[in-house]
Design an enzyme around this catalytic site. Structure first.
Site, PDB file in Angstrom:
ATOM      1  N   HIS A 123       0.836  -1.202   0.000  1.00 40.58           N
ATOM      2  CA  HIS A 123       0.000   0.000   0.000  1.00 40.58           C
ATOM      3  C   HIS A 123       0.868   1.247   0.000  1.00 40.58           C
ATOM      4  CE1 HIS A 123      -3.204   2.826   1.034  1.00 40.58           C
ATOM      5  NE2 HIS A 123      -2.446   3.243   2.046  1.00 40.58           N
TER       6      HIS A 123
ATOM      7  N   ARG B  31       5.417  10.181  -5.893  1.00 42.23           N
ATOM      8  CA  ARG B  31       6.862  10.104  -6.150  1.00 42.23           C
ATOM      9  C   ARG B  31       7.127   8.871  -7.025  1.00 42.23           C
ATOM     10  NH1 ARG B  31       5.783  10.776  -0.954  1.00 42.23           N
ATOM     11  NH2 ARG B  31       6.046   8.546  -0.576  1.00 42.23           N
TER      12      ARG B  31
ATOM     13  N   ASP C  67     -10.353   1.989   8.458  1.00 43.73           N
ATOM     14  CA  ASP C  67      -9.977   3.359   8.810  1.00 43.73           C
ATOM     15  C   ASP C  67     -10.329   4.267   7.630  1.00 43.73           C
ATOM     16  OD1 ASP C  67      -9.012   5.135  10.695  1.00 43.73           O
ATOM     17  OD2 ASP C  67      -6.993   5.116   9.865  1.00 43.73           O
TER      18      ASP C  67
ATOM     19  N   GLN D 107      -7.805  15.053   2.547  1.00 46.50           N
ATOM     20  CA  GLN D 107      -6.432  14.730   2.951  1.00 46.50           C
ATOM     21  C   GLN D 107      -5.399  15.363   2.023  1.00 46.50           C
ATOM     22  OE1 GLN D 107      -5.824  10.572   3.633  1.00 46.50           O
ATOM     23  NE2 GLN D 107      -3.622  10.746   3.903  1.00 46.50           N
TER      24      GLN D 107
ATOM     25  N   THR E 220      -3.099   0.206   6.024  1.00 46.17           N
ATOM     26  CA  THR E 220      -3.730  -0.550   4.946  1.00 46.17           C
ATOM     27  C   THR E 220      -2.847  -1.707   4.496  1.00 46.17           C
ATOM     28  OG1 THR E 220      -4.769   1.497   4.218  1.00 46.17           O
ATOM     29  CG2 THR E 220      -4.824  -0.354   2.691  1.00 46.17           C
TER      30      THR E 220
END
Length: 432
Positions: free
Chosen positions: A139, A148, A238, A245, A365
């Site tokens: 993840h 990136r 979650d 975000q 995750t």
């Protein structure tokens, strides 16, 4: 840690337990329930499609097992978690004998069972603190590639079990709806942010770790002793508001994008129940650094990981209307965790941070290395560019109102009876 309670030939006089996909007699998970007709929440043990009233069963137990059952008389399991592994193991052993086929205590135990379908399930513990880790390396790599492409993992990832302190107030038990959050969004065609409902709501497939006795402030937990501070495991979704975000996370990380809600499964799967499913920590790829000494323990490397299959299902309004089953989005496994649970606990306390009974850790995750094992929609849909097509004719880039996300877990090992975690489910409600 393998003993008579794991015997694959062991059967229960509770008929529904024999062959049950989640709760055979080899599991015996802990939880908090209210019996039919109301009544104060108290500790219980799942056995097939029944729940055994733990405090009521205390009179049938002796020694540390009776102590553990009595501690479960409160509306949370914090007191039981605080007792540590000894009383918990004694409780498991004696309950296994009481519930086993041919038990002479059946007539006294049977009145203490309730139909699980008629009971209300609650959060297992009062969560003092919640910390989310990031130990799913696939993840982390998938997400890193978005930002990136040439260097997806930051330099510290293979040295540090990365985590951040979340919040405990909005953790809810399976079955509780989650409200779509609102927050600041930076839209592509605007210079300034706007405030409004999240448009890129996502889930995250995680495993939760319940803390047991804990440590005093200023006293680290050695990695070789960390397992003794783990009370059990659960499933954890979650939830994540990806667009909120993306705007807010620099420089301090996620905030409103995460704190609106997390969902956990109600049953605490004990370390004892998972003993047959421990495996060696997978070897690190060639060239990866060895863990620093405070994170390295031979026994943990030999048997500190788990082989637990994980699945994510999506149930949409369209699927429900057509009578179609939930769509499986993902299949992963806990063996894809780069760090062990003991390493997570040891690192958390390495600076003297005190952990308390009932604290909750999230794994982060857990994605598999293949595309069928992505632990979030952000990965599955490539950031929303490749929608999931459903049998109902619907498509999903991210979650829509009315969607339900269902997490499931199952531990299997030839020669042992498979056990499950039960469901972790929640439905998305519209933003206010």
């Amino acid at each position: 840690m393998i003993d008579a309670t794991h015997d694959p030939a062991l059967r229960s006089w509770v008929e529904s337990a024999n062959g049950h996909p989640h709760f055979p007699i080899q599991n015996l998970p802990l939880g908090i329930f209210s019996p039919p007709g109301g009544g104060a929440p108290r500790g219980g043990v799942a056995i097939g499609d029944r729940i055994l009233d733990l405090p009521a069963a205390a009179a049938l137990l002796i020694g540390e097992a009776a102590q553990a059952a009595a501690a479960a008389g409160a509306p949370t399991l914090n007191a039981l978690f605080a007792l540590g592994a000894g009383p918990r193991r004694a409780l498991r052993a004696q309950l296994s004998e009481l519930l086993a086929e041919g038990s002479p205590a059946r007539a006294r135990v049977e009145p203490l069972l309730h139909a699980a379908a008629d009971c209300a399930l609650h959060l297992p513990a009062r969560i003092g603190d919640y910390t989310d880790f990031y130990v799913g390396i696939h993840h982390a790599t998938n997400i890193g590639k978005v930002f990136r492409p040439d260097n997806p993992l930051l330099p510290n990832y293979k040295y540090v079990p990365i985590g951040y302190h979340g919040r405990a107030s909005s953790v809810r038990v399976s079955g509780t709806p989650v409200r779509r959050p609102s927050g600041q969004l930076k839209l592509p065609d605007s210079e300034a942010p706007v405030f409004g409902p999240c448009r890129r709501l996502d889930y995250e497939l995680e495993v939760g770790v319940w803390i047991g006795p804990g440590n005093e402030l200023g006293e680290p937990i050695p990695v070789g002793e960390a397992d003794s501070h783990v009370a059990g495991f659960c499933l954890l979704n979650d939830w994540s508001a990806r667009d909120i975000q993306a705007w807010e996370y620099q420089p301090l990380g996620p905030f409103l994008a995460k704190n609106f809600g997390s969902t956990i499964s109600p049953w605490v799967i004990t370390p004892e129940a998972l003993a047959p499913f421990r495996i060696a920590q997978p070897a690190r790829p060639e060239g990866d650094p060895a863990p620093l000494p405070y994170l390295l323990d031979d026994a943990d490397q030999r048997a500190g990981a788990f082989d637990i299959g994980l699945e994510v299902f999506l149930e949409t309004p369209g699927l429900r209307e057509r009578g179609l089953p939930p769509h499986r989005l993902s299949a992963s496994n806990t063996r894809h965790m780069y760090w062990t649970v003991a390493q997570m606990v040891a690192h958390h306390a390495s600076n003297g941070c005190d952990l308390h009974p009932g604290d909750l850790l999230g794994s982060g995750t857990i994605s598999a290395p293949d595309e069928a094992g992505c632990g979030s929609l952000l990965e599955t849909t490539k950031g929303g560019t490749r929608p999931v097509e459903l049998e109902s004719g619907e498509t999903r880039r991210f979650l829509e109102d009315g969607d339900a996300v269902i997490l499931r877990a199952r531990a299997e090992n030839p020669g042992f009876v498979a056990i499950g975690f039960g469901e972790c489910r929640a439905t998305v409600l519209p933003a206010r």
